[in-house]
Design an enzyme around this catalytic site. Structure first.
Site, PDB file in Angstrom:
ATOM      1  N   LYS A 161       2.668  -3.780   1.591  1.00 14.54           N
ATOM      2  CA  LYS A 161       2.434  -2.368   1.254  1.00 14.54           C
ATOM      3  C   LYS A 161       2.474  -1.435   2.454  1.00 14.54           C
ATOM      4  O   LYS A 161       2.937  -0.313   2.325  1.00 14.54           O
ATOM      5  CB  LYS A 161       1.129  -2.208   0.473  1.00 14.54           C
ATOM      6  N   ARG A 189     -15.428  -1.307  -3.394  1.00 12.04           N
ATOM      7  CA  ARG A 189     -14.133  -0.744  -3.783  1.00 12.04           C
ATOM      8  C   ARG A 189     -13.899  -1.286  -5.184  1.00 12.04           C
ATOM      9  O   ARG A 189     -14.774  -1.174  -6.018  1.00 12.04           O
ATOM     10  CB  ARG A 189     -13.022  -1.092  -2.774  1.00 12.04           C
TER      11      ARG A 189
HETATM   12  C1  LIG Z   1      -4.091  -4.230   1.029  1.00  9.00           C
HETATM   13  C2  LIG Z   1      -4.699  -5.309   0.277  1.00  9.00           C
HETATM   14  C3  LIG Z   1      -4.697  -6.619   0.787  1.00  9.00           C
HETATM   15  C4  LIG Z   1      -4.158  -6.955   2.152  1.00  9.00           C
HETATM   16  O1  LIG Z   1      -5.083  -6.579   3.127  1.00  9.00           O
HETATM   17  P1  LIG Z   1      -4.862  -6.862   4.698  1.00  9.00           P
HETATM   18  O2  LIG Z   1      -6.111  -6.458   5.327  1.00  9.00           O
HETATM   19  O3  LIG Z   1      -3.699  -6.039   5.096  1.00  9.00           O
HETATM   20  O4  LIG Z   1      -4.575  -8.319   4.816  1.00  9.00           O
HETATM   21  C5  LIG Z   1      -5.225  -7.607  -0.001  1.00  9.00           C
HETATM   22  N1  LIG Z   1      -5.749  -7.340  -1.215  1.00  9.00           N
HETATM   23  C6  LIG Z   1      -5.791  -6.105  -1.735  1.00  9.00           C
HETATM   24  C7  LIG Z   1      -6.386  -5.880  -3.073  1.00  9.00           C
HETATM   25  C8  LIG Z   1      -5.261  -5.043  -1.000  1.00  9.00           C
HETATM   26  O5  LIG Z   1      -5.285  -3.814  -1.511  1.00  9.00           O
END
Ligand SMILES: *Cc1c(COP(=O)(O)O)cnc(C)c1O
Length: 601
Positions: free
Chosen positions: A36, A131
């Site tokens: 992302k 969250r």
């Molecule tokens: C962005 C995201 C991740 C990845 O997180 P990192 O810290 O970049 O490894 C994993 N799970 C969810 C739900 C996310 O939104």
């Protein structure tokens, strides 16, 4: 003027992925690679898949579409809780989604039922980071409701930490997660395949051995991209922290004082700057500013350089102590943190430049263009093949079994085309080189006529249904044959199709399932138990919408074929309907089958 660029070292992304996937694998944990922060950059997704991730994680449908249209067909996990308004798109574009809202899950179920699918979900549990996630006391009630839904299947549970509240993964909260999973399993008599223990911040706990054995999945973004865990931000052993760098050009380089001259007020951003007097310094201005990136999170790779500040379009550096001799027009590189990377990747002012490793630049594969197809005389096809790293030879030579077989033996991928149908010869040549092969045919006809009509007998001959001594079915089993785009079949042909389990996708099937789904299934069929497959594109298959394949559908199919990397011979035959497709269009399809993408990044 040359603006800032993000340089993406694809090889380093792949190596970081490999390192982390291997580490996790040794502890029983599978990895979803999260793209992302790169906005779903296809080459990054591919590098992660090459590095061994089981699926790609994304948070936006637009990014997923970007990955899909570049031929990435691996499972995709939707990380952000799906919005109610877009459940239809979710069930068609992604294979699995993370969820916390019952009404969304109900809508997902309805949407996927309508498509004749079952959508997989992971229930997210909030372990205190505040969250997304179902509050633990509601978990059993939600699960009970979800289990009754016919269009979704709970494949696992998961949690997300260290994102909003900064809560760290611990033995305690991970054990809690496992206990919730087991509670669901016991109460409803099911098995959860996935227990997803978080993101890059879970890596240190896994390293310490504090992760319960049943946690078998992590979703890793930042650790792969920037090479570090996210609890303390330390570099992960064996990873690169410079896979992504920002670079910008020096547009002014002058010796000037370190303190402004004259009465001072606020700067352009309403702050009152403070300066320390170091006398005269060598100052550089770079063509990058706050409009492009988050300046505070840039770190010059050259440790002798320090950032003085920035305005919208200018970054000011003190380069007095710079180790390299800087000139006007030189580039200065910076390491970034997550925030700066995100800002640059989403900025339309920042160019994204993938750096390819040697292995990607030159594919050692050659192709041989055999036959008198008019498209072989299109210079653009030849140029594009060359650009993609294919050596080629154009030849009007008589296609012989010998030629095809020796060509395959040295790893070439011949393209066969022309008025006179040479598919049978090419297939016989292939049968000399391979023990088992698949055959994927795009054609409006089944070509399974056993008696008479030589034009429509090609497949019957190959599979040994005609009495002419040809029978390749020991190499090409009818079960490794797929026909796509069928519009006409005689009764006798239909009987053969049924009797021998030949897989057929009619135009109706394609409308219903979509080309992507059709190709995923077809590629599985022709590659299972084979060393590779033969592609036959009978150009008459392309027609107006509803009647035949659209150009776009054919394109997607070719891209997915290229992506499988298992094609042994490409055969383009037949007389195209020139009102739907011209020679240039056909060239495009050939190029796609050999890996050309419209959008590479
Ligand atoms: C962005 C995201 C991740 C990845 O997180 P990192 O810290 O970049 O490894 C994993 N799970 C969810 C739900 C996310 O939104």
């Amino acid at each position: 003027m040359a603006g800032p660029e993000i340089l993406v070292d694809i090889q380093k992304v792949r190596e970081n992925t490999r390192t982390l996937v291997e580490f996790c694998r040794s502890r029983g944990v599978a990895v979803t690679g999260v793209t992302k922060v790169t906005c779903g950059m296809p080459l990054v997704g591919k590098a992660m898949l090459d590095g061994g991730v089981v699926s790609i994680g994304e948070s936006r449908i637009e990014n997923i579409q970007r990955l899909r249209s570049s031929g990435i067909n691996a499972p995709v996990m939707m990380l952000r809780i799906p919005p109610l308004s877009r459940v239809d798109e979710i069930v068609t574009t992604v294979d699995i989604s993370l969820n916390s809202e019952l009404s969304v899950i109900q809508s997902l179920s309805e949407a996927s039922l309508k498509k004749g699918k079952i959508h997989k979900i992971i229930l997210m549990v909030d372990l205190g980071d505040l969250r997304e996630g179902i509050w633990p006391s509601d978990l059993m009630n939600v699960s009970r409701e979800v289990i009754d839904l016919k269009g979704v299947k709970i494949t696992g549970i998961g949690t997300n930490l260290t994102c909003f509240g900064g809560v760290l993964p611990s033995r305690k909260n991970m054990k809690e997660l496992v206990s919730y999973a087991e509670k669901i399993e016991n109460a409803f008599g099911l098995h959860l395949d996935i227990i997803s223990g978080g993101n890059s911040s879970s890596l240190p706990l896994l390293m310490e051995g504090g992760m319960p054995g049943r946690v078998n999945h992590l979703r890793l973004g930042e650790s792969i991209i920037l090479g570090r865990e996210t609890v303390k931000g330390t570099l992960w052993p064996g990873c690169h922290n410079d896979a992504f760098q920002l670079t910008a050009e020096v547009i002014e380089l002058k010796k000037k004082p370190s303190v402004p001259i004259g009465e001072t007020g606020m700067d352009a951003f309403g702050e009152t700057p403070i300066f320390s007097d170091k006398g005269e310094i060598l100052r550089a201005i770079l063509s990058v500013g706050r409009e492009d990136v988050i300046i505070d999170n840039l770190e010059p790779v050259d440790k002798g350089i320090s950032v003085l500040g920035a305005s919208s379009d200018h970054l000011l550096l003190d380069v007095t102590e710079c180790q390299q001799k800087l000139n006007l027009g030189d580039k200065v590189n910076f390491d970034l943190n997550y925030g700066a990377l995100l800002a640059s990747m989403t900025s339309k002012y920042v160019k994204k430049t993938p750096l390819m490793g040697d292995s990607e630049l030159m594919t050692p594969i050659k192709t041989l263009l055999l036959g008198n197809s008019p498209i072989f005389r299109e210079q653009i096809l030849l140029d594009h093949l060359k650009e993609m790293g294919f050596g080629y030879e154009v030849s009007d030579w008589e296609i012989s079994e010998e030629l095809i077989s020796s060509s395959l033996d040295v790893g070439n991928v011949p393209i066969v085309g022309g008025e006179i149908n040479k598919a049978a010869v090419a297939l016989k040549g292939m049968a000399r080189s391979l023990k088992q092969a698949g055959l994927i045919i795009f054609a409006p006809h089944a070509s399974l006529i056993v008696q008479g009509n030589e034009q429509r007998s090609f497949l019957a001959e190959i599979l040994g249904f005609r009495d002419d001594n040809t029978n390749l079915s020991s190499v090409i089993s009818p079960e490794s044959v797929v026909i796509i785009g069928l519009r006409h079949a005689e009764r006798s042909e239909v009987e053969l199709i049924k009797k021998h389990n030949i897989k057929v996708y009619t135009m109706e099937d394609i409308d219903l399932l979509g080309m992507r789904e059709v190709m995923i299934n077809s590629l599985r069929q022709v590659t299972t138990g084979t060393e590779g497959f033969y592609t036959r594109l009978s150009t008459g298959v392309i027609k107006a919408e509803g009647e035949g394949l659209t150009f776009r559908e054919a394109h997607l199919a070719m891209e997915m074929i290229a992506d499988s990397a298992k094609m042994k011979i490409f055969d383009i035959s037949g007389t195209p309907d020139k009102s739907w497709i011209d020679d240039k269009g056909l060239c495009n399809l050939v190029e796609s089958a050999f890996g050309k993408r419209i959008l590479n990044f």
